[in-house]
Scaffold this motif. Structure first.
Motif, mmCIF file in Angstrom:
data_model
loop_
_atom_site.group_PDB
_atom_site.id
_atom_site.type_symbol
_atom_site.label_atom_id
_atom_site.label_comp_id
_atom_site.label_asym_id
_atom_site.label_seq_id
_atom_site.Cartn_x
_atom_site.Cartn_y
_atom_site.Cartn_z
ATOM 1 N N ARG A 89 0.855 -1.178 0.000
ATOM 2 C CA ARG A 89 0.000 0.000 0.000
ATOM 3 C C ARG A 89 0.896 1.234 0.000
ATOM 4 N NH1 ARG A 89 -3.991 -2.319 4.565
ATOM 5 N NH2 ARG A 89 -2.502 -4.035 4.505
ATOM 6 N N ASP A 303 -4.349 -9.990 0.627
ATOM 7 C CA ASP A 303 -4.230 -8.746 1.389
ATOM 8 C C ASP A 303 -5.582 -8.546 2.062
ATOM 9 O OD1 ASP A 303 -4.201 -6.154 2.294
ATOM 10 O OD2 ASP A 303 -3.249 -5.333 0.499
ATOM 11 N N ASN A 306 -8.587 -6.395 1.092
ATOM 12 C CA ASN A 306 -9.576 -6.744 0.073
ATOM 13 C C ASN A 306 -10.731 -7.595 0.612
ATOM 14 O OD1 ASN A 306 -8.151 -5.461 -2.084
ATOM 15 N ND2 ASN A 306 -6.688 -7.156 -2.017
ATOM 16 N N TYR A 307 -10.727 -7.839 1.914
ATOM 17 C CA TYR A 307 -11.748 -8.711 2.487
ATOM 18 C C TYR A 307 -12.470 -8.044 3.657
ATOM 19 C CZ TYR A 307 -9.516 -12.324 -0.306
ATOM 20 O OH TYR A 307 -9.015 -13.046 -1.356
ATOM 21 N N ARG B 264 -0.980 -6.942 -9.376
ATOM 22 C CA ARG B 264 -1.775 -7.526 -8.287
ATOM 23 C C ARG B 264 -2.753 -8.541 -8.863
ATOM 24 N NH1 ARG B 264 -4.689 -3.094 -4.909
ATOM 25 N NH2 ARG B 264 -5.068 -4.754 -3.421
ATOM 26 N N SER B 296 -0.680 -10.266 -3.854
ATOM 27 C CA SER B 296 -1.830 -11.195 -3.857
ATOM 28 C C SER B 296 -1.823 -12.083 -5.103
ATOM 29 C CB SER B 296 -3.159 -10.430 -3.784
ATOM 30 O OG SER B 296 -3.257 -9.722 -2.575
#
Lengths: 361, 361
Positions: A89, A303, A306-307, B264, B296
């Motif tokens: 990030r 990551d 993303n959830y 990604r 990811s």
């Protein structure tokens, strides 16, 4: 007007971080502006993933070999125009306050959704007080748990374990599950979820105390990686029929051992590789990577950002498990914002035991 | 009674194979027994995967480091009781005839399903003639293609490309696809399927002639890995926006380059790592494996033996593409069973161009 302290990044990290990379600053927090909420933080979290955002650039990139061009440069050029190339990030900026998960209490509010005394969850860690737009805060439903649990077992680290195990690795009945850093905030939850789902679980941890805790939470076989010189032999002894799932938190020798012990069609949830984060040289890669082909393995990184939509479902399930005594956890608590940097450093020395937290009030 | 020749494994392979590892034997093939079919092979295939079945033991296993126990021994002990540990199909036995794909013609039959002149596909390669139970043969539907195509583009290698790309990597619209060994039997098909599905495709191959062929089949950017000293730089130049799919046939530097260039959520179909098959030392692993976490990524190995049920669907689709001139292929043909071992050796020296075949009649 409140006077409060916050931690800023003083210099970018190279190699093992030190307290000198951080700066404690006293700031004035004005009354909340229209639509804002004023919060006093009670707890903040320090997590290994923050290391990546404090680094100058990608830690890992193929570098030159003798007689070859320096490809790291090329990667850098690309990365400048495409930050996803790094896989991190966006980096923290030097001189700016850091951020991360925090649990706080509303002191004043100019938004009808929040009132003084409310517990809130936010990303405004590394500071004692802050004002923020109401939309950037989440009211905390504690499910009868202590609030700091939502920075650990019932928060992002817990969700990471739950997603990595159940959504990425997806264990099948009878699968043998191996979890590295099994006493940690993520690993210990992954172990317990795997146990309550009926799996044989093998965990690795460093030192007798952590290994005893891992055993206490029901893990079938515990490997003390500080004692076992050869992790592959240790894992093969613990899992004579092989492993079907690997929850990866450590990297390096752990990954090689898991590749060696993997059964066909094993699935690796690649969550973290903490053994590699502070390397200044390119680490050696897993020399038996060919097993991915030979044993039809699936290695999948994820990551947790993303959830986050799964957080409510997870927290409902996790709080039930905790109340049923199916999941427990350990915390290491340091006190005071001035100690946040050293709390962060402990993560890379294995000096934390379970979830590393900083209590701010 | 027919007199015919076959190739047997004379000694297990260590490092780069040589002709001395093989033995040409003349045998007598009796009339077919009840229920058997007698076949004269027209074509046999040599494929890189056969290397694994000729080796003494797993080529790759974590070995000792200075001051550590020798874990390779432990892996060997486990593997003895669990052959899936190696990730290889059962090894060939020294002194026994080898096996592999072949296309033959029925000479005599004691089964009503086969009559003289029928073309058949079988796993009884490495021999000129054989008798076999009817159930172990498959009548060849040629779809108007030359029969040897069913050892390559329309056979197992083609199926491998089709499964690896469409079932394992599963490209999404707009994905950039990188294929290593792009002029090879598998790679060239993977490239062409990716092109006909509308993707931007980058291929690597060794030498001007192979690169010209890769360009001819429609690949957008071709990397000559024998010329480009730094594969990562070359790939990043060819794919300035990164790659989304990698079809892995080579391993080593190719894998590092793909990890560096991956976007990604990129997916890697791990099909082969031919650069590593003949190593006698543990190779160095991908030093940037941490990108699997940071970006990811999903790395998934597969064994085409688990997808043979898809062969009919694949052959129908592939034969249509070939007749529509959407897919083409190259062959390197050696003649005579006595040259099968040297044909096999060419695979590891890059001396084949496209599908390596041995014409037996």
């Amino acid at each position: 007007m409140i006077t409060a302290r916050e931690v800023r990044l003083k210099s970018r990290l190279v190699g093992m971080p030190s307290a000198d990379n951080f700066e404690l600053i006293t700031v004035s927090v004005p009354d909340p502006a229209p639509g804002e909420v004023q919060v006093q933080n009670l707890w903040m979290t320090v997590d290994p993933y923050m290391r990546g955002r404090m680094a100058d650039r990608a830690i890992y990139s193929p570098s030159s070999r003798p007689g070859k061009e320096v490809s790291a440069r090329a990667i850098g050029e690309i990365a400048a125009s495409n930050s996803t190339m790094y896989g991190w990030r966006p980096g923290f900026k030097v001189g700016e306050v850091l951020e991360g998960g925090a649990i706080g209490q509303v002191a004043a509010s100019d938004d009808p959704r929040f009132k003084p005394g409310d517990l809130v969850s936010s990303w405004f860690g590394w500071r004692e007080w802050f004002n923020a737009p109401a939309a950037s805060l989440q009211k905390l439903a504690t499910f009868g748990l202590p609030p700091q649990a939502f920075l650990g077992v019932a928060g992002m680290p817990g969700l990471t374990a739950w997603v990595g195990l159940l959504k990425i690795a997806v264990p099948k009945p009878g699968d043998v599950v191996f979890v590295s850093a099994a006493s940690g905030a993520v690993g210990s939850v992954a172990c317990q979820i795997a146990k309550l789902k009926g799996h044989t679980v093998i965990g690795s941890a460093g030192g007798a105390a952590k290994c005893a805790f891992v055993k206490d939470i029901g893990v079938d076989h515990v490997i003390d990686y500080k004692v076992r010189a050869d992790l592959t032999s240790a894992l093969l002894q613990a899992a004579p029929m092989g492993i079907d799932v690997y929850f990866e938190n450590v990297g390096g020798e752990h990954l090689e051992a898991a590749l060696a012990a993997a059964n066909r069609f094993a699935r690796f949830a690649i969550c973290g590789m903490i053994s590699q984060y502070n390397s200044t040289e390119l680490p050696s890669g897993p020399r038996n990577i060919m097993f991915v082909m030979g044993k039809s393995l699936r290695l999948e990184g994820f990551d947790i950002a993303n959830y986050l939509d799964l957080m409510p479902e997870f927290q409902k399930e996790m709080s039930t498990w905790i109340h049923e005594s199916k999941v427990t956890w350990r915390e290491t608590i340091d006190h005071g914002i001035e100690n946040a940097p050293t709390a962060f450093l402990k993560l890379f020395k294995g000096e934390n035991f379970g979830k590393m937290l900083v209590k701010l009030r």
